[in-house]
Design an enzyme around this catalytic site. Sequence first.
Site, PDB file in Angstrom:
ATOM      1  N   HIS A  18       1.349  10.039  -0.703  1.00 39.95           N
ATOM      2  CA  HIS A  18       1.902   9.402   0.378  1.00 39.95           C
ATOM      3  C   HIS A  18       3.204  10.616   0.840  1.00 39.95           C
ATOM      4  CE1 HIS A  18       0.425   5.399  -1.783  1.00 39.95           C
ATOM      5  NE2 HIS A  18      -0.699   6.515  -0.600  1.00 39.95           N
ATOM      6  N   LYS A  42      -6.768  -6.241  -2.053  1.00 41.02           N
ATOM      7  CA  LYS A  42      -5.655  -5.912  -3.190  1.00 41.02           C
ATOM      8  C   LYS A  42      -4.749  -7.084  -3.022  1.00 41.02           C
ATOM      9  CE  LYS A  42      -5.834  -0.985  -2.008  1.00 41.02           C
ATOM     10  NZ  LYS A  42      -4.805   0.859  -1.285  1.00 41.02           N
TER      11      LYS A  42
HETATM   12  O1  PNS Z   1      -2.454   1.706   1.782  1.00 38.38           O
HETATM   13  P1  PNS Z   1      -4.223   0.948   1.975  1.00 38.38           P
HETATM   14  O2  PNS Z   1      -4.314   0.088   1.171  1.00 38.38           O
HETATM   15  O3  PNS Z   1      -4.537   1.780   2.010  1.00 38.38           O
HETATM   16  O4  PNS Z   1      -3.429   0.515   3.045  1.00 38.38           O
HETATM   17  C1  PNS Z   1      -4.385  -0.636   3.515  1.00 38.38           C
HETATM   18  C2  PNS Z   1      -3.211  -1.270   5.349  1.00 38.38           C
HETATM   19  C3  PNS Z   1      -2.385  -2.084   4.132  1.00 38.38           C
HETATM   20  C4  PNS Z   1      -2.990  -0.083   5.743  1.00 38.38           C
HETATM   21  C5  PNS Z   1      -4.017  -2.476   5.618  1.00 38.38           C
HETATM   22  O5  PNS Z   1      -4.924  -3.333   4.862  1.00 38.38           O
HETATM   23  C6  PNS Z   1      -3.231  -2.704   7.104  1.00 38.38           C
HETATM   24  O6  PNS Z   1      -3.347  -2.867   7.514  1.00 38.38           O
HETATM   25  N1  PNS Z   1      -2.815  -4.635   6.719  1.00 38.38           N
HETATM   26  C7  PNS Z   1      -2.306  -5.116   7.083  1.00 38.38           C
HETATM   27  C8  PNS Z   1      -3.761  -5.918   8.023  1.00 38.38           C
HETATM   28  C9  PNS Z   1      -3.808  -5.297   9.362  1.00 38.38           C
HETATM   29  O7  PNS Z   1      -3.278  -5.087   9.898  1.00 38.38           O
HETATM   30  N2  PNS Z   1      -5.499  -6.171   8.836  1.00 38.38           N
HETATM   31  C10 PNS Z   1      -6.489  -5.403   9.930  1.00 38.38           C
HETATM   32  C11 PNS Z   1      -6.679  -4.118   9.936  1.00 38.38           C
HETATM   33  S1  PNS Z   1      -7.672  -3.575   8.647  1.00 38.38           S
END
Ligand code: PNS
Length: 165
Positions: A18, A42
């Site tokens: 990251h 998750k």
């Molecule tokens: O590190 P990750 O778990 O792959 O990140 C995924 C993340 C947290 C960026 C994604 O789940 C997210 O954007 N969550 C916030 C809710 C949202 O905006 N959802 C719509 C897009 S899928």
Amino acid sequence: MASLAICPGSFDPVTVGHLDIIRRTAKMFDRVIVLVLMNSKKSGGMFTPSERVDFIKRSTSHIPNVEVEFHDGLLAEYAVKKGAVAIVKGLRVLSDYEDEFKQALTNKKLASDIETIFMVTDTEYMFLSSSLVKEVGSFGGDISDFVPSAIKQDIIDRIRELRER
Ligand code: PNS
């Protein structure tokens, strides 16, 4: 106007993979916000949102144009509110692509002016993920090469706490 990019993720915890993406994004944009968000796929997690933010702050304190925030909501909504021009995500292996592509299309639908940019991971970090750090650490393996040195002991301590519960 200064260009702002968002590096989003669940960061449970932040890894050196990251950090590499954050560092490279910070070279391309005037400002970068590393945004801790909840990933509905998750559940639970090893660290609280504020711990995750603190870990990223401690690991990026040497990069002057990086800020770290938590948002309990939609990424697209936050990006629009802050005036971001791009969402930058690291891509490792091909299996990352399908889900990342769906997320990028969803975010484009919600915020059409914001571009998602996929940054190809350094080959050194292709295998690395937060889940792998937790798994290796849980079995007592050495996580020194996987996480920023500033937070390594916090991770080891949390794994020990969870084991002793
Ligand atoms: O590190 P990750 O778990 O792959 O990140 C995924 C993340 C947290 C960026 C994604 O789940 C997210 O954007 N969550 C916030 C809710 C949202 O905006 N959802 C719509 C897009 S899928």
